[in-house]
Design a protein around this motif. Structure first.
Motif, PDB file in Angstrom:
ATOM      1  N   ARG A 157      11.125   3.013 -12.816  1.00  0.00           N
ATOM      2  CA  ARG A 157      11.960   2.494 -11.805  1.00  0.00           C
ATOM      3  C   ARG A 157      11.054   1.903 -10.745  1.00  0.00           C
ATOM      4  NH1 ARG A 157      17.303   4.771  -9.515  1.00  0.00           N
ATOM      5  NH2 ARG A 157      17.353   2.658  -8.763  1.00  0.00           N
ATOM      6  N   VAL A 158      10.292   2.675 -10.292  1.00  0.00           N
ATOM      7  CA  VAL A 158       9.436   2.420  -9.008  1.00  0.00           C
ATOM      8  C   VAL A 158       8.440   1.081  -9.572  1.00  0.00           C
ATOM      9  CG1 VAL A 158       7.620   3.092  -7.625  1.00  0.00           C
ATOM     10  CG2 VAL A 158       9.550   4.320  -7.965  1.00  0.00           C
ATOM     11  N   LYS A 159       8.080   1.310 -10.811  1.00  0.00           N
ATOM     12  CA  LYS A 159       7.075   0.283 -11.395  1.00  0.00           C
ATOM     13  C   LYS A 159       7.770  -0.992 -11.475  1.00  0.00           C
ATOM     14  CE  LYS A 159       3.549   2.962 -13.944  1.00  0.00           C
ATOM     15  NZ  LYS A 159       2.986   3.046 -15.346  1.00  0.00           N
ATOM     16  N   GLN A 160       9.174  -0.968 -12.191  1.00  0.00           N
ATOM     17  CA  GLN A 160       9.846  -2.108 -12.350  1.00  0.00           C
ATOM     18  C   GLN A 160      10.092  -2.744 -11.084  1.00  0.00           C
ATOM     19  OE1 GLN A 160      10.170  -2.987 -15.260  1.00  0.00           O
ATOM     20  NE2 GLN A 160      11.345  -4.770 -15.041  1.00  0.00           N
ATOM     21  N   ALA A 161      10.473  -1.930 -10.110  1.00  0.00           N
ATOM     22  CA  ALA A 161      10.747  -2.516  -8.491  1.00  0.00           C
ATOM     23  C   ALA A 161       9.672  -3.229  -8.143  1.00  0.00           C
ATOM     24  CB  ALA A 161      11.514  -1.577  -7.755  1.00  0.00           C
ATOM     25  N   MET A 162       8.538  -2.693  -8.203  1.00  0.00           N
ATOM     26  CA  MET A 162       7.298  -3.329  -7.599  1.00  0.00           C
ATOM     27  C   MET A 162       6.863  -4.697  -8.328  1.00  0.00           C
ATOM     28  SD  MET A 162       5.064  -0.135  -6.885  1.00  0.00           S
ATOM     29  CE  MET A 162       3.712  -1.185  -6.310  1.00  0.00           C
ATOM     30  N   LYS A 163       7.249  -4.522  -9.811  1.00  0.00           N
ATOM     31  CA  LYS A 163       6.883  -5.776 -10.580  1.00  0.00           C
ATOM     32  C   LYS A 163       7.736  -6.953 -10.405  1.00  0.00           C
ATOM     33  CE  LYS A 163       6.599  -7.247 -15.427  1.00  0.00           C
ATOM     34  NZ  LYS A 163       6.819  -6.699 -16.885  1.00  0.00           N
ATOM     35  N   ASP A 164       9.102  -6.741  -9.990  1.00  0.00           N
ATOM     36  CA  ASP A 164      10.178  -7.685  -9.702  1.00  0.00           C
ATOM     37  C   ASP A 164      10.484  -8.075  -8.338  1.00  0.00           C
ATOM     38  OD1 ASP A 164      10.539  -7.566 -12.455  1.00  0.00           O
ATOM     39  OD2 ASP A 164      12.310  -6.339 -12.403  1.00  0.00           O
ATOM     40  N   ASP A 165       9.459  -7.376  -7.567  1.00  0.00           N
ATOM     41  CA  ASP A 165       9.392  -7.517  -6.079  1.00  0.00           C
ATOM     42  C   ASP A 165       9.160  -8.964  -5.541  1.00  0.00           C
ATOM     43  OD1 ASP A 165      10.066  -7.162  -3.345  1.00  0.00           O
ATOM     44  OD2 ASP A 165       8.065  -5.963  -3.015  1.00  0.00           O
ATOM     45  N   LEU A 207       8.862  -6.636  -0.611  1.00  0.00           N
ATOM     46  CA  LEU A 207       9.455  -5.356   0.133  1.00  0.00           C
ATOM     47  C   LEU A 207       9.086  -4.142  -0.188  1.00  0.00           C
ATOM     48  CD1 LEU A 207      13.424  -6.671   0.658  1.00  0.00           C
ATOM     49  CD2 LEU A 207      11.333  -7.101   2.117  1.00  0.00           C
ATOM     50  N   GLY A 208       8.386  -4.239  -1.450  1.00  0.00           N
ATOM     51  CA  GLY A 208       8.242  -2.748  -1.935  1.00  0.00           C
ATOM     52  C   GLY A 208       9.165  -2.098  -2.283  1.00  0.00           C
ATOM     53  N   LEU A 209       9.145  -0.704  -1.941  1.00  0.00           N
ATOM     54  CA  LEU A 209      10.132   0.005  -2.008  1.00  0.00           C
ATOM     55  C   LEU A 209      11.265  -0.081  -1.236  1.00  0.00           C
ATOM     56  CD1 LEU A 209       8.182   3.624  -2.411  1.00  0.00           C
ATOM     57  CD2 LEU A 209       9.070   2.094  -4.540  1.00  0.00           C
ATOM     58  N   LEU A 210      11.175  -0.608  -0.151  1.00  0.00           N
ATOM     59  CA  LEU A 210      12.531  -1.100   0.822  1.00  0.00           C
ATOM     60  C   LEU A 210      13.346  -1.877   0.000  1.00  0.00           C
ATOM     61  CD1 LEU A 210      10.928  -1.740   4.404  1.00  0.00           C
ATOM     62  CD2 LEU A 210      12.030   0.395   3.431  1.00  0.00           C
ATOM     63  N   GLN A 212       0.682  -1.240  -0.016  1.00  0.00           N
ATOM     64  CA  GLN A 212      -0.075  -0.127   0.056  1.00  0.00           C
ATOM     65  C   GLN A 212       0.749   1.278   0.102  1.00  0.00           C
ATOM     66  OE1 GLN A 212      -2.609   0.159   3.256  1.00  0.00           O
ATOM     67  NE2 GLN A 212      -3.422   2.107   2.462  1.00  0.00           N
ATOM     68  N   ALA A 213       1.891   1.253   0.712  1.00  0.00           N
ATOM     69  CA  ALA A 213       2.854   2.192   0.788  1.00  0.00           C
ATOM     70  C   ALA A 213       3.383   2.550  -0.604  1.00  0.00           C
ATOM     71  CB  ALA A 213       3.764   2.135   2.047  1.00  0.00           C
ATOM     72  N   SER A 214       3.966   1.604  -1.008  1.00  0.00           N
ATOM     73  CA  SER A 214       4.688   1.517  -2.339  1.00  0.00           C
ATOM     74  C   SER A 214       3.733   2.170  -3.464  1.00  0.00           C
ATOM     75  CB  SER A 214       5.142   0.253  -2.952  1.00  0.00           C
ATOM     76  OG  SER A 214       6.211  -0.230  -1.740  1.00  0.00           O
ATOM     77  N   GLY A 215       2.459   1.642  -3.323  1.00  0.00           N
ATOM     78  CA  GLY A 215       1.483   2.080  -4.434  1.00  0.00           C
ATOM     79  C   GLY A 215       1.053   3.542  -4.100  1.00  0.00           C
ATOM     80  N   GLU A 216       1.189   3.943  -2.934  1.00  0.00           N
ATOM     81  CA  GLU A 216       0.906   5.572  -2.824  1.00  0.00           C
ATOM     82  C   GLU A 216       1.923   6.451  -3.240  1.00  0.00           C
ATOM     83  OE1 GLU A 216       0.094   6.354   1.401  1.00  0.00           O
ATOM     84  OE2 GLU A 216      -1.936   5.151   1.225  1.00  0.00           O
ATOM     85  N   VAL A 217       3.286   5.827  -2.834  1.00  0.00           N
ATOM     86  CA  VAL A 217       4.351   6.635  -3.561  1.00  0.00           C
ATOM     87  C   VAL A 217       4.530   6.795  -4.975  1.00  0.00           C
ATOM     88  CG1 VAL A 217       6.799   6.653  -3.722  1.00  0.00           C
ATOM     89  CG2 VAL A 217       5.801   6.067  -1.523  1.00  0.00           C
ATOM     90  N   LEU A 218       4.030   5.646  -5.541  1.00  0.00           N
ATOM     91  CA  LEU A 218       3.869   5.509  -7.049  1.00  0.00           C
ATOM     92  C   LEU A 218       3.067   6.500  -7.658  1.00  0.00           C
ATOM     93  CD1 LEU A 218       4.769   4.180  -9.733  1.00  0.00           C
ATOM     94  CD2 LEU A 218       3.188   2.474  -9.417  1.00  0.00           C
ATOM     95  N   ASN A 219       1.769   6.743  -7.265  1.00  0.00           N
ATOM     96  CA  ASN A 219       0.725   7.546  -7.342  1.00  0.00           C
ATOM     97  C   ASN A 219       1.153   9.176  -7.401  1.00  0.00           C
ATOM     98  OD1 ASN A 219      -0.913   5.691  -8.297  1.00  0.00           O
ATOM     99  ND2 ASN A 219      -1.910   5.339  -6.115  1.00  0.00           N
ATOM    100  N   ARG A 220       1.792   9.564  -6.083  1.00  0.00           N
ATOM    101  CA  ARG A 220       2.595  10.561  -6.106  1.00  0.00           C
ATOM    102  C   ARG A 220       3.517  11.126  -6.977  1.00  0.00           C
ATOM    103  NH1 ARG A 220       1.271  12.981  -1.118  1.00  0.00           N
ATOM    104  NH2 ARG A 220       2.123  14.856  -1.960  1.00  0.00           N
ATOM    105  N   LEU A 221       4.460  10.044  -7.408  1.00  0.00           N
ATOM    106  CA  LEU A 221       5.144  10.355  -8.701  1.00  0.00           C
ATOM    107  C   LEU A 221       4.544  10.657  -9.710  1.00  0.00           C
ATOM    108  CD1 LEU A 221       7.938   7.485  -7.853  1.00  0.00           C
ATOM    109  CD2 LEU A 221       8.434  10.164  -7.680  1.00  0.00           C
ATOM    110  N   LYS A 222       3.544   9.733 -10.093  1.00  0.00           N
ATOM    111  CA  LYS A 222       2.856  10.124 -11.375  1.00  0.00           C
ATOM    112  C   LYS A 222       2.374  11.579 -11.272  1.00  0.00           C
ATOM    113  CE  LYS A 222       1.624   5.239 -12.377  1.00  0.00           C
ATOM    114  NZ  LYS A 222       0.613   4.349 -12.748  1.00  0.00           N
ATOM    115  N   GLU A 223       1.607  12.036  -9.990  1.00  0.00           N
ATOM    116  CA  GLU A 223       1.121  13.276 -10.051  1.00  0.00           C
ATOM    117  C   GLU A 223       2.278  14.284 -10.175  1.00  0.00           C
ATOM    118  OE1 GLU A 223      -1.124  13.425  -6.438  1.00  0.00           O
ATOM    119  OE2 GLU A 223      -2.545  11.981  -6.789  1.00  0.00           O
ATOM    120  N   ALA A 224       3.411  14.081  -9.598  1.00  0.00           N
ATOM    121  CA  ALA A 224       4.323  15.110  -9.666  1.00  0.00           C
ATOM    122  C   ALA A 224       4.883  15.180 -11.102  1.00  0.00           C
ATOM    123  CB  ALA A 224       5.484  14.706  -8.740  1.00  0.00           C
TER     124      ALA A 224
END
Length: 320
Positions: free
Chosen positions: A302-310, A314-317, A272-284
């Protein structure tokens, strides 16, 4: 009975030291004055260039006298200082005759060299020190004695007989003291200016050259200050590198402990935290995208790729 000692009524004369003439104070000023001489002579030559009665060397002597160069010989009278004064002044004029200089500058420099050398003050009482030779490296000498061969263009053809006569007179009187090639460092000093003037005194042009005798208190304090600054810089650099290594190791240790702890973050929270960060990046990215490009920003990709290959969830961690 002897009379008690009393102070002398006559004071010592102030004499310019030889290193004054090899320093930037004199050398740079003389070079500027020579440039002004070239400019003034060029202006006067342009005015009379079309005249049939133009005599280049006579015109040069007129400009020389008008600019006050005749008084230069009265700069200093002490023998040691006068030797340095004459050597440096003639060398500055000799620099202008180098093959790399423009033809007009070479001509003016040769005329100045000739005029200054042959107007030395000799018949005085007491006699003033004068020089009999002009040191010149062999490669410079070879280019100098053939200068008249390069004055074949219409613009400089009028100077050719005068340059030829001046060179023949200098060679006939054995004025030039030919030294080895310039690349062998035959001139003394090797470079001009030798000393550079700073606000706190003279500094040597050669950083490896040191003053004779014991170092002054001012030099000692300056060296101590530089050594202290260098030591502090080394300590700061070492501390920064150590702190960076410690912080990174501590972070990785805390991260591992958090993920392995039974009370740690759940997979759903991380996603959930990773998804929120991704949405904020898209808005920015949407706010900053003024070029209307269809390509996604590198950070969002890079965020999308990390979440896909997670694979470890761990999400963004997983990035860090």
């Amino acid at each position: 009975m002897f009379s008690p000692p009393s102070p002398s009524a006559s004071h010592g004369d102030v004499v310019l030291q030889p290193n004054y003439f090899t320093s930037s104070i004199y050398v740079l000023a003389l070079r500027d004055d020579f440039s002004a001489l070239v400019l003034h002579f060029h202006e006067e030559f342009d005015k009379l260039q079309s005249s049939a009665s133009l005599k280049p060397f006579a015109l040069f002597k007129t400009v020389w006298l008008q600019m006050g160069w005749k008084w230069l010989h009265f700069k200093v009278f002490d023998a040691r200082s006068r030797q340095a004064f004459l050597d440096v002044t003639l060398r500055i004029f000799l620099e202008g005759t180098a093959k790399t200089e423009a033809p007009f500058i070479r001509i003016v420099a040769l005329f100045a060299l000739y005029t200054f050398f042959y107007t030395q003050i000799k018949e005085t009482s007491p006699p003033l020190h004068s020089v009999l030779n002009i040191p010149v490296p062999y490669d410079h000498y070879s280019a100098l004695v053939t200068m008249h061969d390069s004055l074949t263009t219409t613009q400089f053809h009028v100077f050719e007989p005068h340059v030829r006569y001046v060179l023949s007179r200098l060679r006939q009187d054995h004025v030039f003291l030919v030294l080895p090639y310039s690349e062998l460092g035959s001139m003394n000093p090797g470079t001009l200016p030798r000393e550079l003037f700073a606000e706190d005194g003279l500094i040597f042009h050669d950083p490896t050259q040191k003053r004779k005798g014991r170092p002054a208190k001012k030099d000692k304090s300056k060296q101590a200050r530089l050594a202290l600054d260098e030591l502090e810089g080394m300590l700061d650099q070492a501390t920064t590198e150590t702190r960076r290594d410690v912080n990174e190791a501590e972070y990785r240790q805390l991260k591992s402990a958090l993920m392995l702890s039974p009370d740690g973050m759940s997979t759903e929270v991380l996603e959930q935290a990773s998804g929120e960060v991704l949405n904020r990046l898209k808005e920015a990215q949407a706010l900053a995208d003024t070029s209307k490009s269809t390509n996604e920003a590198h950070g969002v990709f890079r965020v999308k790729q990390a979440m896909k290959d997670d694979s470890e969830k761990l999400g963004l961690l997983g990035f860090i």
